[in-house]
Design a protein around this motif. Structure first.
Motif, PDB file in Angstrom:
ATOM      1  N   GLU A 106       0.832  -1.210   0.000  1.00  0.00           N
ATOM      2  CA  GLU A 106       0.000   0.000   0.000  1.00  0.00           C
ATOM      3  C   GLU A 106       0.865   1.257   0.000  1.00  0.00           C
ATOM      4  N   SER A 107       1.935   1.248   0.794  1.00  0.00           N
ATOM      5  CA  SER A 107       2.818   2.412   0.844  1.00  0.00           C
ATOM      6  C   SER A 107       3.547   2.611  -0.482  1.00  0.00           C
ATOM      7  N   SER A 108       3.919   1.490  -1.118  1.00  0.00           N
ATOM      8  CA  SER A 108       4.591   1.598  -2.417  1.00  0.00           C
ATOM      9  C   SER A 108       3.654   2.198  -3.465  1.00  0.00           C
ATOM     10  N   ALA A 109       2.407   1.771  -3.449  1.00  0.00           N
ATOM     11  CA  ALA A 109       1.427   2.325  -4.390  1.00  0.00           C
ATOM     12  C   ALA A 109       1.187   3.800  -4.112  1.00  0.00           C
ATOM     13  N   TYR A 110       1.147   4.162  -2.832  1.00  0.00           N
ATOM     14  CA  TYR A 110       0.937   5.560  -2.452  1.00  0.00           C
ATOM     15  C   TYR A 110       2.105   6.431  -2.929  1.00  0.00           C
ATOM     16  N   ILE A 111       3.330   5.969  -2.696  1.00  0.00           N
ATOM     17  CA  ILE A 111       4.516   6.723  -3.131  1.00  0.00           C
ATOM     18  C   ILE A 111       4.521   6.867  -4.655  1.00  0.00           C
ATOM     19  N   LEU A 112       4.178   5.781  -5.356  1.00  0.00           N
ATOM     20  CA  LEU A 112       4.161   5.812  -6.819  1.00  0.00           C
ATOM     21  C   LEU A 112       3.148   6.842  -7.333  1.00  0.00           C
ATOM     22  N   ASN A 113       1.970   6.884  -6.710  1.00  0.00           N
ATOM     23  CA  ASN A 113       0.949   7.846  -7.128  1.00  0.00           C
ATOM     24  C   ASN A 113       1.385   9.280  -6.879  1.00  0.00           C
TER      25      ASN A 113
END
Length: 215
Positions: A106-113
């Motif tokens: 979830e954190s990786s997706a958030y950072i990517l966005n």
């Protein structure tokens, strides 16, 4: 007396006729020059208004992306999934590892966005700078830092700390928005709608106050 009037009228007509024959081309040339000058002024004003409108559209697009980053940060940092950790027992190791993997994903997706949207902002800012509107680059760096720093360890933050982090991200986004509109207004100042009569009246009022202060 009548002869004098007649002679004066004839002299005037002769002068006008002579001036018209000799300098008539000057009047036509001046007229053409005034028309061309008027067209040039109108064209420059049209270009300036079009450029202003395009720059405003770019700023609105940037502001929309900034609002998206702010909403994402608010949702991520204030999500309700953060609960107090329970002691890990041997038979719960698999369940704990799955939860940790979910948080990391979830954190990786958030950072990517966040990075994808900030990259869009940087591209639009480059276009604005080509139009003469310069934005401080460190403002977007603050947005990235406040929105994503240690976001992978969100479960270790207390509720109060997460609220602070969310507020810091929102504040940094608001600073970017404020800077955008401040730069736009300094580059394209608002049109003063005050009439010449109102300006004259204001000047007279100032003079009257100054005169009264001398007494």
């Amino acid at each position: 007396m009548d002869n004098v009037s007649v002679k004066a009228t004839e002299a005037t007509e002769n002068f006008i006729s002579h001036f018209g024959h000799q300098y008539g081309w000057c009047v036509g040339l001046v007229s053409v020059c005034l028309v061309l000058f008027g067209w040039r002024v109108t064209y420059k004003n049209s270009v300036k208004l079009a450029t202003r409108s395009e720059s405003k559209s770019l700023i609105d697009a940037i502001n929309k992306i900034i609002n998206d980053i702010s909403d994402m940060s608010l949702t991520y940092w204030l999500k309700s999934s953060n609960k107090k950790k329970q002691p890990v027992k041997k038979y719960k190791i698999h369940r704990f590892n799955k939860k940790a993997d979910d948080t990391a994903s979830e954190s990786s997706a958030y950072i990517l966005n966040v990075l994808a949207k900030t990259n869009q902002v940087y591209k639009l800012i480059d276009i604005l700078q080509s139009r003469g509107i310069f934005i401080e680059s460190n403002l977007m760096s603050d947005v990235i830092e406040n929105a994503t720093l240690d976001c992978e360890d969100i479960d270790s933050f207390t509720k109060e700390d997460r609220t602070i982090r969310a507020q810091e991200a929102i504040d940094s986004c608001m600073l970017v928005t404020k800077s955008l509109y401040d730069k736009f207004q300094s580059f394209y100042p608002p049109i003063n709608s005050e009439s010449i009569f109102a300006k004259t009246r204001r000047v007279f009022i100032m003079l009257d106050k100054w005169h009264e202060s001398l007494k």
